[in-house]
Design a protein around this motif. Structure first.
Motif, PDB file in Angstrom:
ATOM      1  N   SER B 511       0.814  -1.214   0.000  1.00  0.00           N
ATOM      2  CA  SER B 511       0.000   0.000   0.000  1.00  0.00           C
ATOM      3  C   SER B 511       0.849   1.265   0.000  1.00  0.00           C
ATOM      4  CB  SER B 511      -0.927  -0.003   1.212  1.00  0.00           C
ATOM      5  OG  SER B 511      -0.159  -0.136   2.390  1.00  0.00           O
ATOM      6  N   GLN B 519      -3.553   4.450  -7.423  1.00  0.00           N
ATOM      7  CA  GLN B 519      -4.667   3.707  -7.983  1.00  0.00           C
ATOM      8  C   GLN B 519      -5.865   3.715  -7.040  1.00  0.00           C
ATOM      9  OE1 GLN B 519      -3.364  -0.182  -8.877  1.00  0.00           O
ATOM     10  NE2 GLN B 519      -4.867  -0.520 -10.468  1.00  0.00           N
ATOM     11  N   SER B 520      -5.601   3.388  -5.786  1.00  0.00           N
ATOM     12  CA  SER B 520      -6.722   3.280  -4.862  1.00  0.00           C
ATOM     13  C   SER B 520      -7.362   4.637  -4.620  1.00  0.00           C
ATOM     14  CB  SER B 520      -6.267   2.653  -3.555  1.00  0.00           C
ATOM     15  OG  SER B 520      -5.404   3.526  -2.904  1.00  0.00           O
ATOM     16  N   MET B 521      -6.589   5.676  -4.665  1.00  0.00           N
ATOM     17  CA  MET B 521      -7.165   7.012  -4.454  1.00  0.00           C
ATOM     18  C   MET B 521      -8.132   7.355  -5.567  1.00  0.00           C
ATOM     19  SD  MET B 521      -6.310  10.198  -2.829  1.00  0.00           S
ATOM     20  CE  MET B 521      -5.343  11.589  -3.355  1.00  0.00           C
ATOM     21  N   GLU B 523      -9.768   5.325  -7.335  1.00  0.00           N
ATOM     22  CA  GLU B 523     -10.965   4.496  -7.127  1.00  0.00           C
ATOM     23  C   GLU B 523     -11.878   5.113  -6.086  1.00  0.00           C
ATOM     24  OE1 GLU B 523      -8.975   0.138  -8.008  1.00  0.00           O
ATOM     25  OE2 GLU B 523      -9.790   0.590  -6.021  1.00  0.00           O
ATOM     26  N   ASP B 524     -11.272   5.572  -5.002  1.00  0.00           N
ATOM     27  CA  ASP B 524     -12.069   6.162  -3.931  1.00  0.00           C
ATOM     28  C   ASP B 524     -12.862   7.350  -4.437  1.00  0.00           C
ATOM     29  OD1 ASP B 524      -9.667   5.568  -1.252  1.00  0.00           O
ATOM     30  OD2 ASP B 524     -11.310   4.345  -2.050  1.00  0.00           O
ATOM     31  N   LEU B 525     -12.207   8.188  -5.164  1.00  0.00           N
ATOM     32  CA  LEU B 525     -12.876   9.402  -5.645  1.00  0.00           C
ATOM     33  C   LEU B 525     -14.049   9.038  -6.552  1.00  0.00           C
ATOM     34  CD1 LEU B 525      -9.841  11.747  -6.345  1.00  0.00           C
ATOM     35  CD2 LEU B 525     -11.625  12.039  -4.638  1.00  0.00           C
ATOM     36  N   ASP B 526     -13.838   8.055  -7.378  1.00  0.00           N
ATOM     37  CA  ASP B 526     -14.924   7.672  -8.286  1.00  0.00           C
ATOM     38  C   ASP B 526     -16.128   7.159  -7.542  1.00  0.00           C
ATOM     39  OD1 ASP B 526     -12.668   6.439 -10.861  1.00  0.00           O
ATOM     40  OD2 ASP B 526     -13.519   8.433 -10.462  1.00  0.00           O
ATOM     41  N   SER B 527     -15.861   6.468  -6.465  1.00  0.00           N
ATOM     42  CA  SER B 527     -16.982   5.823  -5.783  1.00  0.00           C
ATOM     43  C   SER B 527     -17.728   6.763  -4.856  1.00  0.00           C
ATOM     44  CB  SER B 527     -16.476   4.621  -4.997  1.00  0.00           C
ATOM     45  OG  SER B 527     -15.633   5.078  -3.962  1.00  0.00           O
ATOM     46  N   LEU B 528     -17.234   7.945  -4.698  1.00  0.00           N
ATOM     47  CA  LEU B 528     -17.855   8.866  -3.739  1.00  0.00           C
ATOM     48  C   LEU B 528     -19.319   9.194  -4.040  1.00  0.00           C
ATOM     49  CD1 LEU B 528     -15.213  11.494  -2.557  1.00  0.00           C
ATOM     50  CD2 LEU B 528     -16.534   9.910  -1.201  1.00  0.00           C
ATOM     51  N   LYS B 531     -21.622   6.486  -2.975  1.00  0.00           N
ATOM     52  CA  LYS B 531     -21.726   6.320  -1.524  1.00  0.00           C
ATOM     53  C   LYS B 531     -22.610   7.393  -0.927  1.00  0.00           C
ATOM     54  CE  LYS B 531     -17.436   3.856  -0.626  1.00  0.00           C
ATOM     55  NZ  LYS B 531     -16.006   4.098  -0.537  1.00  0.00           N
TER      56      LYS B 531
END
Lengths: 225, 550
Positions: B511, B519-521, B523-528, B531
């Motif tokens: 990580s 990459q994970s960041m 992803e997080d932004l896209d999923s906001l 949510k």
């Protein structure tokens, strides 16, 4: 009489300490002995023509068991016993029921003024030392260790305060003639001669508030946040 | 100050009072730093010799030093008497702890009665001094001395010098007494920056550097118990009088019986340090230290001269535990003072540095409290005593006079290994390091660690990880192969050293590597938004939940 207001010219000094229960005796003895060290002389021996000679005061170091502290006291077993007795009573009273751990012990120096019959002799205080005590309860050994050191440091400050007062060279009773010596000094001890003194104490009464009431109040207060 | 109003008798009395007050002040201060509890008796009949109606003992050489410093003068404006208290470690570091100042200012009190009021107030001031000397930080330090440090005193007369106390030193006033010729003031300036000198520090074991482990001597006592100063036993003194210091030629030939165990013994020599080190016997629980000091007092500041250079003149701090008379010419061991009544004289003896003699001197004798000075030969003052016939028969090196201790903390180095002695550096004599020895000391130059084959080694050192430490694991850190306590593990058949090397370079956490993180960041932004929509749907549930909390 107990509780009487000090007369004019009586200087009053107040010291405050917070200690654990088992430290009460040593802390009180340290303060009282330090004051009495300064307020005791050698025994007077009066000679002809009103002159007198003075005996010698010895001193000794005392280490505290429950406080990181040491102090000097007058080498007199009688005096030490008298102080220990008074401090012991004070400690017991502090521990007793109805006490919330707060109290004060007073050391008063006075002069006797003889009155004619039928009036009894007056006691006129000229210096009053009051030590206010707050007994704390500690939860664990670590806190106790810190308390040992902290109280030791506090007592060092108290000693310095006492010495400051002593150094002011304020009123002291005049050196008495032979006939007056018992009005100024306590001549009953065999090796030293402190000024006439008396020790008294008061316990702050919590006025009957029971423990459970206090606990309930505490819980409510916390929840109200 | 005009003293025409003062009768000559009063003036004489006043001068005498001030002189003896100064001497008693020094006694109280020095005695409070000896490291032991002081106890004197009250006496209802006046003895005629107790100044200020107080029972304060007079340690003869302390009086001697004070008189020398005063040189017949009295404290006056600009001429203060100072007692400097300092600490010296076994490694030779020293630090000023306190300066006690007895000063005189110009403020005169003409009205005051000399023989009565001034005298009594001086008595009161001495009582205050007794009390205050127990509440400055140096008191607790001095009560714990002897193990890794000693407390020294030095008296000087003249201008007060406080610069050695470090920043932020504090002052406490002991008191003042007005006189017709000026006001006497007594105060103490003390160092507060004792952080690195806390007493805890001295309860730890000494540093390992420079000491070879297998030179440790078996300790008869557990090292965890701190030294306690011993209490005076109320004993009988012989009532003998300590010879006055003026009879200094005889002084050094007297030897005393021992002190109570917790006191330190110092060997004071003039130049060549051929006195054998004092030896600790089993009955003595404290280190016996030999220190060499130059004896010549001058009014200059303390400056240290390595004894190897033949000892220039410098005034040195005197170990506070001295009891015997200090004679510049002769070496003697001095131990802390005992009870009132003075030191019983001991028959003079020929100089013997034998172990037997020293052991005798170190064991307690009944009823006697003072300890002895080394008997030394009475011959010429320039050479050192013959007491070097001691343990080794050859002239002892400087380092022999350093803290030699059978109980083990410090190494008793054989003479021929000492090389630092001749170096012309300050405190050289106290340096425990030895150049030769260091080369052989595995703690300083650890041997190269062996290559080990371990099944885990390959997988731990992953090539793919970026940012891991490069290169040979053995280069960064060389582990000495030794067996640390509790390091054996039955599960993994390897020792601590090997374990450390094995797991020294683990691969990076995935990580933490940049690409994965980025990459994970994203992803997080896209999923906001998704949510958020879900949360909004459930808003009523959330509100109800919050209600229950209130």
């Amino acid at each position: 009489p107990p509780g009487a207001a000090p007369a004019m010219n009586c200087r009053a000094e107040v010291l405050e300490v917070s200690v654990e229960g088992r430290q009460v005796e040593e802390a009180m003895l340290a303060v009282l002995h330090t004051v009495l060290l300064h307020r005791s002389t050698g025994k007077f021996h009066y000679k002809k023509e009103g002159t007198y000679s003075i005996g010698t005061v010895g001193t000794q170091d005392v280490d505290c068991d429950f406080i990181d502290f040491a102090y000097v006291r007058v080498s007199s077993e009688e005096l030490d016993r008298a102080l220990r007795k008074a401090v012991g009573e004070f400690k017991d009273a502090l521990r007793g029921s109805g006490s919330d751990g707060m109290g004060q012990i007073s050391l008063e120096f006075y002069q006797k003024k003889k009155s004619r019959w039928p009036f009894s002799d007056e006691c006129i205080p000229w210096e009053l030392w009051t030590i206010k005590v707050n007994v704390v309860n500690l939860a664990n050994e670590q806190e106790r260790q810190i308390c040992r050191e902290k109280v030791g440091e506090k007592l060092c400050e108290k000693i310095i305060n006492i010495v400051e007062v002593m150094n002011r060279h304020e009123y002291l009773p005049k050196m008495p003639t032979q006939s007056e010596v018992d009005n100024v000094f306590d001549t009953s001890l065999k090796d030293v001669q402190p000024y006439l003194y008396k020790i008294s104490y008061q316990i702050t009464d919590s006025l009957g508030t029971s423990v459970t009431t206090t606990m309930r109040r505490l819980i409510k207060d916390t929840l109200a946040l | 100050a005009m003293d025409t109003d003062l009768s000559s008798q009063d003036r004489k009395d006043l001068d005498k009072f001030i002189k003896f007050f100064a001497l008693k002040t020094v006694q109280v201060i020095v005695q409070a730093r000896l490291g032991e509890k002081i106890c004197t008796r009250s006496s209802s009949s006046p003895t005629g010799s107790d100044w200020f109606n107080l029972a304060i003992k007079d340690i003869p050489e302390v009086t001697h030093e004070a008189k020398k410093a005063l040189a017949g003068q009295l404290p006056a404006v600009g001429r203060s008497m100072c007692v400097e208290i300092s600490l010296k470690t076994s490694e030779g570091d020293s630090m000023e702890l306190e300066i006690w100042c007895l000063e005189m200012n110009e403020k005169c009190d003409k009205e005051i009665k000399v023989s009565y009021t001034v005298y009594n107030r001086l008595s009161l001031l001495l009582k205050s001094l007794l009390a205050i000397t127990r509440v400055t930080p140096a008191y607790r330090l001095s009560r714990k001395q002897g193990h890794e440090y000693v407390i020294l005193y030095r008296i000087y007369f003249g201008e007060v010098q406080l610069s050695g106390l470090g920043e932020g030193f504090q002052t406490v006033r002991v008191g003042t007494v007005g006189t017709p010729v000026g006001t006497i003031t007594l105060s103490c300036a003390y160092r507060i920056n004792l952080a690195f000198m806390s007493t805890r520090q001295f309860e730890r074991t000494p540093p390992i550097m420079g000491i070879i482990i297998d030179h440790f001597v078996d300790r008869p006592y557990p090292s965890s118990s701190p030294m306690h100063p011993c209490n005076y036993r109320a004993g009988e003194d012989n009532g003998a009088v300590y010879p006055s210091v003026e009879d200094s030629q005889e002084v050094c030939t007297t030897s005393f019986s021992t002190s109570p165990p917790s006191q330190c013994v110092f060997t004071v020599t003039k130049a060549h340090f051929q006195t054998p080190p004092p030896v600790v016997t089993d009955t003595l629980k404290v280190p016996v230290m030999g220190l060499a000091f130059s004896h010549q007092l001058s009014s200059s500041r303390l400056s240290y001269q390595p004894a190897a250079l033949g000892v220039g003149s410098a005034d040195m701090g005197y170990p506070v535990l001295f009891a015997g008379g200090l004679n510049a010419a002769h070496p003697h061991q001095l131990i802390g003072p005992g009870k009132e009544g003075g030191v019983p004289p001991v028959p003079s003896q020929p100089a013997h540095g034998t172990q037997a003699d020293q052991e005798r001197m170190c064991t307690p004798l009944d009823g006697v409290h003072y300890s002895a000075a080394t008997p030394s030969s009475s011959e010429d003052t320039e050479t050192v005593s013959n007491s070097s016939e001691g343990k080794c028969g050859s002239p002892h090196d400087l380092l022999e006079t350093i803290f030699v201790r059978k109980v083990g903390a410090f190494v008793n180095k054989p003479i021929n290994q000492v090389t630092m002695a001749n170096l012309d550096i300050p405190f050289a004599m106290f340096a425990p390091k030895n150049v030769e020895l260091e080369d052989n000391d595995p703690m300083v130059n650890p041997p190269a660690s062996p290559e080990t084959e371990s099944p885990l080694q390959g997988s731990l050192h992953s090539e793919g990880s970026s940012g891991s430490s490069t290169g040979n694991t053995h280069d960064d850190f060389v582990m000495v192969d030794f067996k640390p306590a509790f390091s054996k593990d039955d599960i993994l058949p390897m020792d601590l050293g090997t374990f450390y090397r094995e797991f020294q370079n683990p691969p990076q956490l995935s990580s933490l590597s940049i690409d994965i993180g980025a990459q994970s960041m994203a992803e997080d932004l896209d999923s906001l938004p998704e949510k958020l929509a879900v949360h909004e749907k459930n808003v009523k549930e959330f509100d109800a939940f919050v209600e229950t909390l209130q």
